[in-house]
Motif scaffolding. Structure first.
Motif, PDB file in Angstrom:
ATOM      1  N   TYR A  60      -7.237   3.434  -6.372  1.00 29.07           N
ATOM      2  CA  TYR A  60      -5.948   3.846  -6.925  1.00 29.07           C
ATOM      3  C   TYR A  60      -5.849   3.531  -8.412  1.00 29.07           C
ATOM      4  O   TYR A  60      -5.213   4.275  -9.162  1.00 29.07           O
ATOM      5  CB  TYR A  60      -4.784   3.243  -6.144  1.00 29.07           C
ATOM      6  CG  TYR A  60      -4.371   4.146  -4.997  1.00 29.07           C
ATOM      7  CD1 TYR A  60      -3.491   5.204  -5.197  1.00 29.07           C
ATOM      8  CD2 TYR A  60      -4.889   3.967  -3.732  1.00 29.07           C
ATOM      9  CE1 TYR A  60      -3.130   6.050  -4.173  1.00 29.07           C
ATOM     10  CE2 TYR A  60      -4.541   4.810  -2.687  1.00 29.07           C
ATOM     11  CZ  TYR A  60      -3.660   5.848  -2.908  1.00 29.07           C
ATOM     12  OH  TYR A  60      -3.309   6.701  -1.889  1.00 29.07           O
ATOM     13  N   GLU A  77      -9.137   8.053   2.523  1.00 28.14           N
ATOM     14  CA  GLU A  77      -8.087   8.084   1.502  1.00 28.14           C
ATOM     15  C   GLU A  77      -8.692   8.131   0.099  1.00 28.14           C
ATOM     16  O   GLU A  77      -8.218   8.863  -0.771  1.00 28.14           O
ATOM     17  CB  GLU A  77      -7.177   6.872   1.648  1.00 28.14           C
ATOM     18  CG  GLU A  77      -5.974   6.904   0.741  1.00 28.14           C
ATOM     19  CD  GLU A  77      -4.922   5.880   1.124  1.00 28.14           C
ATOM     20  OE1 GLU A  77      -3.868   5.883   0.475  1.00 28.14           O
ATOM     21  OE2 GLU A  77      -5.135   5.080   2.055  1.00 28.14           O
ATOM     22  N   LEU A 105      -8.459  11.054  -2.764  1.00 28.62           N
ATOM     23  CA  LEU A 105      -8.121  10.868  -4.183  1.00 28.62           C
ATOM     24  C   LEU A 105      -9.147  11.556  -5.078  1.00 28.62           C
ATOM     25  O   LEU A 105      -8.797  12.226  -6.052  1.00 28.62           O
ATOM     26  CB  LEU A 105      -8.049   9.379  -4.531  1.00 28.62           C
ATOM     27  CG  LEU A 105      -6.849   8.606  -4.007  1.00 28.62           C
ATOM     28  CD1 LEU A 105      -6.999   7.119  -4.325  1.00 28.62           C
ATOM     29  CD2 LEU A 105      -5.549   9.156  -4.580  1.00 28.62           C
ATOM     30  N   TYR A 164       1.978   6.536  -6.890  1.00 32.74           N
ATOM     31  CA  TYR A 164       0.934   7.463  -7.342  1.00 32.74           C
ATOM     32  C   TYR A 164       1.432   8.901  -7.252  1.00 32.74           C
ATOM     33  O   TYR A 164       1.227   9.700  -8.174  1.00 32.74           O
ATOM     34  CB  TYR A 164      -0.353   7.281  -6.538  1.00 32.74           C
ATOM     35  CG  TYR A 164      -1.432   8.218  -7.006  1.00 32.74           C
ATOM     36  CD1 TYR A 164      -2.086   8.007  -8.215  1.00 32.74           C
ATOM     37  CD2 TYR A 164      -1.773   9.348  -6.269  1.00 32.74           C
ATOM     38  CE1 TYR A 164      -3.062   8.898  -8.667  1.00 32.74           C
ATOM     39  CE2 TYR A 164      -2.738  10.226  -6.714  1.00 32.74           C
ATOM     40  CZ  TYR A 164      -3.379   9.992  -7.913  1.00 32.74           C
ATOM     41  OH  TYR A 164      -4.327  10.873  -8.369  1.00 32.74           O
ATOM     42  N   ALA A 165       2.097   9.241  -6.175  1.00 27.09           N
ATOM     43  CA  ALA A 165       2.624  10.601  -6.013  1.00 27.09           C
ATOM     44  C   ALA A 165       3.635  10.922  -7.117  1.00 27.09           C
ATOM     45  O   ALA A 165       3.645  12.032  -7.650  1.00 27.09           O
ATOM     46  CB  ALA A 165       3.267  10.764  -4.640  1.00 27.09           C
ATOM     47  N   THR A 212       0.009  14.348   4.097  1.00 25.68           N
ATOM     48  CA  THR A 212      -0.252  14.514   2.668  1.00 25.68           C
ATOM     49  C   THR A 212      -1.500  15.354   2.439  1.00 25.68           C
ATOM     50  O   THR A 212      -1.511  16.278   1.625  1.00 25.68           O
ATOM     51  CB  THR A 212      -0.396  13.142   1.978  1.00 25.68           C
ATOM     52  OG1 THR A 212       0.800  12.396   2.183  1.00 25.68           O
ATOM     53  CG2 THR A 212      -0.662  13.282   0.503  1.00 25.68           C
ATOM     54  N   ARG A 252       1.047   4.162  -2.869  1.00 27.56           N
ATOM     55  CA  ARG A 252       0.897   5.589  -2.566  1.00 27.56           C
ATOM     56  C   ARG A 252       2.076   6.394  -3.115  1.00 27.56           C
ATOM     57  O   ARG A 252       1.896   7.468  -3.690  1.00 27.56           O
ATOM     58  CB  ARG A 252       0.781   5.792  -1.062  1.00 27.56           C
ATOM     59  CG  ARG A 252      -0.508   5.278  -0.476  1.00 27.56           C
ATOM     60  CD  ARG A 252      -0.494   5.314   1.041  1.00 27.56           C
ATOM     61  NE  ARG A 252      -1.723   4.811   1.574  1.00 27.56           N
ATOM     62  CZ  ARG A 252      -1.803   3.968   2.604  1.00 27.56           C
ATOM     63  NH1 ARG A 252      -0.698   3.547   3.225  1.00 27.56           N
ATOM     64  NH2 ARG A 252      -2.970   3.544   3.036  1.00 27.56           N
ATOM     65  N   GLU A 253       3.284   5.875  -2.915  1.00 27.92           N
ATOM     66  CA  GLU A 253       4.481   6.580  -3.382  1.00 27.92           C
ATOM     67  C   GLU A 253       4.527   6.634  -4.908  1.00 27.92           C
ATOM     68  O   GLU A 253       4.873   7.664  -5.489  1.00 27.92           O
ATOM     69  CB  GLU A 253       5.734   5.912  -2.825  1.00 27.92           C
ATOM     70  CG  GLU A 253       5.899   6.131  -1.335  1.00 27.92           C
ATOM     71  CD  GLU A 253       6.999   5.291  -0.711  1.00 27.92           C
ATOM     72  OE1 GLU A 253       7.735   4.588  -1.450  1.00 27.92           O
ATOM     73  OE2 GLU A 253       7.125   5.329   0.523  1.00 27.92           O
ATOM     74  N   GLN A 303       1.102   9.696   8.045  1.00 27.02           N
ATOM     75  CA  GLN A 303       1.599  10.026   6.717  1.00 27.02           C
ATOM     76  C   GLN A 303       0.480  10.559   5.820  1.00 27.02           C
ATOM     77  O   GLN A 303       0.657  11.545   5.113  1.00 27.02           O
ATOM     78  CB  GLN A 303       2.268   8.808   6.070  1.00 27.02           C
ATOM     79  CG  GLN A 303       2.928   9.110   4.743  1.00 27.02           C
ATOM     80  CD  GLN A 303       4.001  10.191   4.855  1.00 27.02           C
ATOM     81  OE1 GLN A 303       4.799  10.190   5.776  1.00 27.02           O
ATOM     82  NE2 GLN A 303       4.001  11.129   3.935  1.00 27.02           N
ATOM     83  N   LEU A 304      -0.672   9.901   5.851  1.00 25.54           N
ATOM     84  CA  LEU A 304      -1.799  10.367   5.048  1.00 25.54           C
ATOM     85  C   LEU A 304      -2.253  11.745   5.516  1.00 25.54           C
ATOM     86  O   LEU A 304      -2.561  12.621   4.703  1.00 25.54           O
ATOM     87  CB  LEU A 304      -2.958   9.368   5.098  1.00 25.54           C
ATOM     88  CG  LEU A 304      -4.186   9.728   4.261  1.00 25.54           C
ATOM     89  CD1 LEU A 304      -3.837   9.924   2.794  1.00 25.54           C
ATOM     90  CD2 LEU A 304      -5.267   8.658   4.423  1.00 25.54           C
ATOM     91  N   LYS A 324       0.838  -1.204   0.000  1.00 24.61           N
ATOM     92  CA  LYS A 324       0.000   0.000   0.000  1.00 24.61           C
ATOM     93  C   LYS A 324       0.869   1.248   0.000  1.00 24.61           C
ATOM     94  O   LYS A 324       0.588   2.199  -0.726  1.00 24.61           O
ATOM     95  CB  LYS A 324      -0.933   0.013   1.214  1.00 24.61           C
ATOM     96  CG  LYS A 324      -2.128  -0.880   1.076  1.00 24.61           C
ATOM     97  CD  LYS A 324      -3.050  -0.727   2.277  1.00 24.61           C
ATOM     98  CE  LYS A 324      -4.336  -1.500   2.075  1.00 24.61           C
ATOM     99  NZ  LYS A 324      -5.273  -1.304   3.180  1.00 24.61           N
ATOM    100  N   GLN A 325       1.931   1.239   0.785  1.00 23.88           N
ATOM    101  CA  GLN A 325       2.824   2.394   0.825  1.00 23.88           C
ATOM    102  C   GLN A 325       3.512   2.583  -0.525  1.00 23.88           C
ATOM    103  O   GLN A 325       3.652   3.703  -1.009  1.00 23.88           O
ATOM    104  CB  GLN A 325       3.857   2.253   1.951  1.00 23.88           C
ATOM    105  CG  GLN A 325       4.669   3.502   2.180  1.00 23.88           C
ATOM    106  CD  GLN A 325       3.814   4.728   2.489  1.00 23.88           C
ATOM    107  OE1 GLN A 325       2.780   4.661   3.131  1.00 23.88           O
ATOM    108  NE2 GLN A 325       4.238   5.883   2.001  1.00 23.88           N
TER     109      GLN A 325
END
Length: 170
Positions: A61, A102, A106, A32-33, A147, A29-30, A143-144, A25-26
């Motif tokens: 995602y 989350e 998005l 996607y960024a 962001t 997320r990375e 972290q979320l 999952k992390q």
């Protein structure tokens, strides 16, 4: 021997198509960024998501990544097709897990970033309010939350909303 190979093959397939672990999952997320500035990263992200269990997280995602592919496409028809396919998947994901902040983030991020002529702005205000409420109640992991706060600080906010964010970062 054949049965043993089939069991091994089935086990490998099950592991590759499993629900994403916390580290996966992390990674998603990375990626996607980073996908905002790199078409290849977006393509790699879509490949990674394709082998995951299709739950709300991966659907969301996948939808967001397809919308990101619209940014990287040259052909206007391809852009609109990718965007609409991604929007549909993201909405399906939110329908499966309406309380997933989350996924709401998005959607919010894509709505405020989408050109106005696409008409993708139905939930901007409600999503922003839900994000602020989630941040205030500390429902998001650290972290979320960082962001979301960072993204919201770059948006047009009311004085009250700016103050809420300021209070959260102190």
């Amino acid at each position: 021997m054949l049965a043993k190979n089939l069991v091994l093959l089935l086990l490998l397939f099950t592991l590759s198509a499993s629900s994403p672990s916390a580290s996966t999952k992390q990674q998603i997320r990375e990626m996607y960024a980073k996908s905002y500035s790199c078409k290849q990263t977006t393509q790699q992200l879509l490949k990674l998501l394709a082998v995951q269990e299709q739950n709300a997280f991966t659907l969301g995602y996948t939808g967001a990544a397809k919308m990101m592919m619209a940014k990287h496409a040259f052909n206007p028809f391809t852009k609109i097709s990718n965007f609409n396919a991604g929007k549909k998947l993201l909405n399906v994901a939110i329908g499966k897990d309406k309380a997933n902040t989350e996924l709401i983030f998005l959607r919010y991020a894509n709505q405020v970033s989408a050109p106005s002529f696409l008409g993708y702005d139905d939930h901007i205000e409600a999503d922003k309010q839900l994000l602020l409420k989630s941040l205030a109640s500390k429902q998001l992991d650290e972290q979320l939350a960082k962001t979301v706060i960072s993204f919201l600080q770059q948006q047009k906010l009311t004085t009250t909303e700016k103050q809420q964010l300021t209070n959260l970062t102190q």
